[in-house]
Write a protein that holds these residues in place. Structure first.
Motif, PDB file in Angstrom:
ATOM      1  N   GLU A 107     -23.632  23.314  30.259  1.00  0.00           N
ATOM      2  CA  GLU A 107     -23.471  23.393  28.810  1.00  0.00           C
ATOM      3  C   GLU A 107     -22.780  24.671  28.397  1.00  0.00           C
ATOM      4  O   GLU A 107     -22.061  24.686  27.401  1.00  0.00           O
ATOM      5  CB  GLU A 107     -24.842  23.286  28.130  1.00  0.00           C
ATOM      6  CG  GLU A 107     -25.417  21.903  28.280  1.00  0.00           C
ATOM      7  CD  GLU A 107     -26.549  21.624  27.324  1.00  0.00           C
ATOM      8  OE1 GLU A 107     -27.282  22.570  26.993  1.00  0.00           O
ATOM      9  OE2 GLU A 107     -26.682  20.459  26.906  1.00  0.00           O
ATOM     10  N   ARG A 148     -34.429  12.239  30.700  1.00  0.00           N
ATOM     11  CA  ARG A 148     -33.630  11.696  29.612  1.00  0.00           C
ATOM     12  C   ARG A 148     -32.924  12.846  28.913  1.00  0.00           C
ATOM     13  O   ARG A 148     -33.492  13.488  28.045  1.00  0.00           O
ATOM     14  CB  ARG A 148     -34.582  10.980  28.658  1.00  0.00           C
ATOM     15  CG  ARG A 148     -33.923  10.028  27.704  1.00  0.00           C
ATOM     16  CD  ARG A 148     -35.032   9.283  26.972  1.00  0.00           C
ATOM     17  NE  ARG A 148     -34.506   8.332  26.009  1.00  0.00           N
ATOM     18  CZ  ARG A 148     -35.255   7.544  25.256  1.00  0.00           C
ATOM     19  NH1 ARG A 148     -36.552   7.598  25.377  1.00  0.00           N
ATOM     20  NH2 ARG A 148     -34.713   6.717  24.404  1.00  0.00           N
ATOM     21  N   ASP A 158     -28.470   6.285  23.974  1.00  0.00           N
ATOM     22  CA  ASP A 158     -29.317   7.266  23.305  1.00  0.00           C
ATOM     23  C   ASP A 158     -28.564   7.992  22.202  1.00  0.00           C
ATOM     24  O   ASP A 158     -29.153   8.438  21.219  1.00  0.00           O
ATOM     25  CB  ASP A 158     -29.845   8.298  24.315  1.00  0.00           C
ATOM     26  CG  ASP A 158     -31.218   7.923  24.846  1.00  0.00           C
ATOM     27  OD1 ASP A 158     -31.555   8.345  25.964  1.00  0.00           O
ATOM     28  OD2 ASP A 158     -31.942   7.211  24.133  1.00  0.00           O
ATOM     29  N   LYS A 197     -42.744  -2.884  22.636  1.00  0.00           N
ATOM     30  CA  LYS A 197     -43.227  -1.694  21.922  1.00  0.00           C
ATOM     31  C   LYS A 197     -42.177  -1.232  20.913  1.00  0.00           C
ATOM     32  O   LYS A 197     -42.516  -0.897  19.769  1.00  0.00           O
ATOM     33  CB  LYS A 197     -43.524  -0.583  22.927  1.00  0.00           C
ATOM     34  CG  LYS A 197     -44.059   0.679  22.280  1.00  0.00           C
ATOM     35  CD  LYS A 197     -44.256   1.780  23.317  1.00  0.00           C
ATOM     36  CE  LYS A 197     -44.636   3.071  22.617  1.00  0.00           C
ATOM     37  NZ  LYS A 197     -44.647   4.209  23.530  1.00  0.00           N
ATOM     38  N   ALA A 198     -40.911  -1.241  21.321  1.00  0.00           N
ATOM     39  CA  ALA A 198     -39.850  -0.793  20.414  1.00  0.00           C
ATOM     40  C   ALA A 198     -39.728  -1.726  19.217  1.00  0.00           C
ATOM     41  O   ALA A 198     -39.336  -1.293  18.126  1.00  0.00           O
ATOM     42  CB  ALA A 198     -38.523  -0.733  21.158  1.00  0.00           C
ATOM     43  N   ALA A 199     -40.053  -3.011  19.419  1.00  0.00           N
ATOM     44  CA  ALA A 199     -39.975  -3.959  18.313  1.00  0.00           C
ATOM     45  C   ALA A 199     -41.200  -3.870  17.421  1.00  0.00           C
ATOM     46  O   ALA A 199     -41.289  -4.581  16.426  1.00  0.00           O
ATOM     47  CB  ALA A 199     -39.842  -5.380  18.865  1.00  0.00           C
TER      48      ALA A 199
END
Lengths: 229, 346
Positions: B45, B70, B110, B177-179
């Motif tokens: 970075e 992630r 993401d 779960k995301a729904a």
């Protein structure tokens, strides 16, 4: 309507909760520092539930002024110990440092488009409301769909949605017709757009981070210094 | 003489071990540490990505794949650098190239960049038709666009093909779960764990799902599985204590104190949450002893049975130790903490 307030410019949100017989309106003004800290905290954890507390005081007749924001968690509220400790410390800090109180909570939910308070978040908001002077409290939910716009350099619209719980209701309701009453100062959103750099986003720490490493300070005093530059 | 030792891939238990994305089992030692990963990320970075350091990008991507972390921003840039640059792309093996494409696809999801993901998905589909790994990526892409039902249909079709595909079953639970369909996500995870009960991360996830539904008894059961699997980690004991504390009631508070004490012990008195937890538990237990007759009787019974119940002193000790810890670590907060400990003692 904007007012200069010492070093910052005040952003005003006016919420109008309409019942059938009379109009109830609570004006909530938010300082630049509070707005910047709130959104930086939500930006730091884009895929998680974010939660924090609003510090401020009552002005006039039932209106609120939010002067600061204390970030609390970046995980879904499922167990209570951290929340209990944090609420107590935040309340003490607000009183000891500036003689103010906790006047509400803010949340940024992990699922896009979710603008309601979850069950546990609402419970915490109820506790804050119960302890606030005059039981005057407000809830802000971050509307993530508006964040891209808000970070444009000429300062877009703000990203907050306001929820209120009046006496009879059992849940925190979205205040109707928010957009019509929101008067935005160019100052706060432009400052946010300028400050939302990767370094600043990494530097924000909340109570959860503090519990992992006591050296990290959840008061985030560095934000005022960075804003002043 | 023939070599009669069984070959590694003939061990039956290997098939139920939770697999890392690279296909190696979890008992294989990781080839790098998290610290190396963080250091490489910092280097990239600050300077590496600017000067397009292909070798460092490749190393970074390998480590990300290995540790399954992630880090979308850095991964997307590193993968783009590796794939776009013709010189470094020619040095890539086929396997590395497809891995980089997969990582880039997940990272761009993401970051909200579905177009890049779609490009990679189509390319990978043409190379690996009927692959469940590509199918999972496609499902994630559908989820990112809000099509949870389509994604679930895709996962169901793939599961019909390969019914015991672990990652697919877990992906289906994550999609539910995301729904927002938490109850169904719980069901899916429970049926997964019925078969693959050695997957500690899945037990943790199930515990958290139960907690979000305030089903404390089931959450405690899950934490017990986690503690049995990894008894040396104070973190699990601490989370068990938090669950008992939230559940409430005198007996559960006593259990909470036990687990907080264990967590504090294992962390050699550095777990701040455990210290605060002991203070909270002590305060609540004393409150209950005063207000509830059943609790008062239970306290008296405990006092008779175990002479010198050391647990009762833990809260007080923690409340004395905390201000000292803050004086060393964060002096600005000492007044707040001292006031809090004083009010807890009352």
């Amino acid at each position: 309507r904007t007012q200069s307030w010492g070093r910052g410019v005040v952003t005003e949100l006016t919420g109008r909760l309409e019942t059938d017989s009379n109009h109830v309106s609570m004006k909530v003004s938010v300082t630049e520092r509070a707005y910047v800290k709130l959104v930086l905290h939500s930006l730091k954890h884009p895929t998680r539930d974010v939660f924090g507390v609003l510090v401020g005081r009552t002005v006039g007749d039932g209106d609120l002024e939010v002067t600061d924001v204390l970030p609390m968690l970046h995980s879904t509220i499922s167990v209570t110990p951290s929340v209990e400790i944090a609420l107590e410390q935040f309340g003490l800090h607000a009183e000891l440092s500036v003689g103010q109180h906790l006047v509400g909570v803010y949340a940024a939910n992990e699922r896009l488009g979710d603008l309601q308070l979850g069950h546990n978040q609402a419970k915490v908001a109820d506790v804050v409301k119960g302890n606030a002077p005059g039981k005057n409290a407000v809830v802000f939910v971050v509307d993530s769909e508006k964040i891209n716009q808000a970070l444009e350099l000429n300062g877009g619209p703000h990203v907050l949605q306001m929820l209120i719980k009046d006496g009879e209701s059992t849940k925190w309701d979205l205040v109707g017709s928010q957009s019509g009453h929101i008067a935005l100062a160019g100052g706060a959103t432009a400052t946010l757009a300028k400050m939302a750099t990767d370094d600043a986003i990494k530097k924000v720490t909340d109570f959860d981070d503090h519990l992992d490493d006591p050296g990290l300070d959840w008061r985030n005093g560095w934000v005022e210094d960075a804003m002043g530059k | 003489r023939r070599d009669l030792r069984p070959r590694r891939d003939e061990f039956p238990h290997r098939s139920i071990e939770p697999l890392l994305p690279s296909g190696r089992g979890m008992s294989a030692r990781p080839r790098s540490t998290l610290k190396e990963l963080d250091d490489t990320e910092e280097y990239l970075e600050s300077a590496g990505l600017a000067k397009r350091d292909g070798a460092a990008c490749r190393k970074y991507l390998t480590m990300v794949e290995e540790h399954a972390v992630r880090r979308p921003a850095c991964v997307a840039r590193a993968a783009a650098c590796v794939l776009a640059d013709a010189k470094s792309a020619s040095k890539l093996s086929k396997r590395e190239m497809y891995q980089a494409m997969e990582l880039h696809a997940y990272a761009s999801l993401d970051l909200g960049d579905v177009a890049t993901c779609e490009r990679h998905v189509r390319a990978l589909e043409s190379v690996f038709p009927n692959s469940t790994r590509v199918g999972r990526l496609l499902g994630c892409m559908l989820e990112a666009e809000g099509g949870h039902d389509d994604a679930l249909k895709l996962y169901d079709d793939l599961l019909k093909q390969t019914p015991s595909e672990q990652r697919l079953m877990k992906r289906r639970a994550a999609c539910l779960k995301a729904a927002g369909r938490v109850a169904e996500a719980i069901e899916q995870l429970v049926s997964y764990l019925d078969t693959f009960m050695g997957d500690v991360a899945a037990w943790e996830e199930l515990a958290l799902l139960y907690l979000s539904e305030r089903r404390f008894k089931q959450a405690v059961f899950c934490w017990e599985e986690v503690i049995v699997a990894q008894p040396q980690l104070g973190k699990h004991h601490r989370r068990m204590a938090e669950t008992y504390y939230t559940w409430g009631g005198y007996e559960n508070l006593r259990n909470a104190r036990k687990y907080y004490a264990a967590a504090l012990d294992m962390s050699t008195a550095s777990d701040l949450r455990a210290m605060y937890g002991l203070v909270l538990v002590d305060k609540k237990m004393r409150h209950l002893e005063k207000t509830s007759k059943a609790a008062a009787n239970a306290a008296r019974a405990a006092g008779d049975v175990a002479a010198g119940d050391l647990g009762s002193e833990l809260g007080k000790d923690a409340s004395i130790f905390l201000p000292r810890l803050y004086k060393a670590a964060c002096p600005g907060l000492v007044p707040v903490v001292e006031k809090q400990m004083r009010s807890a003692a009352l």
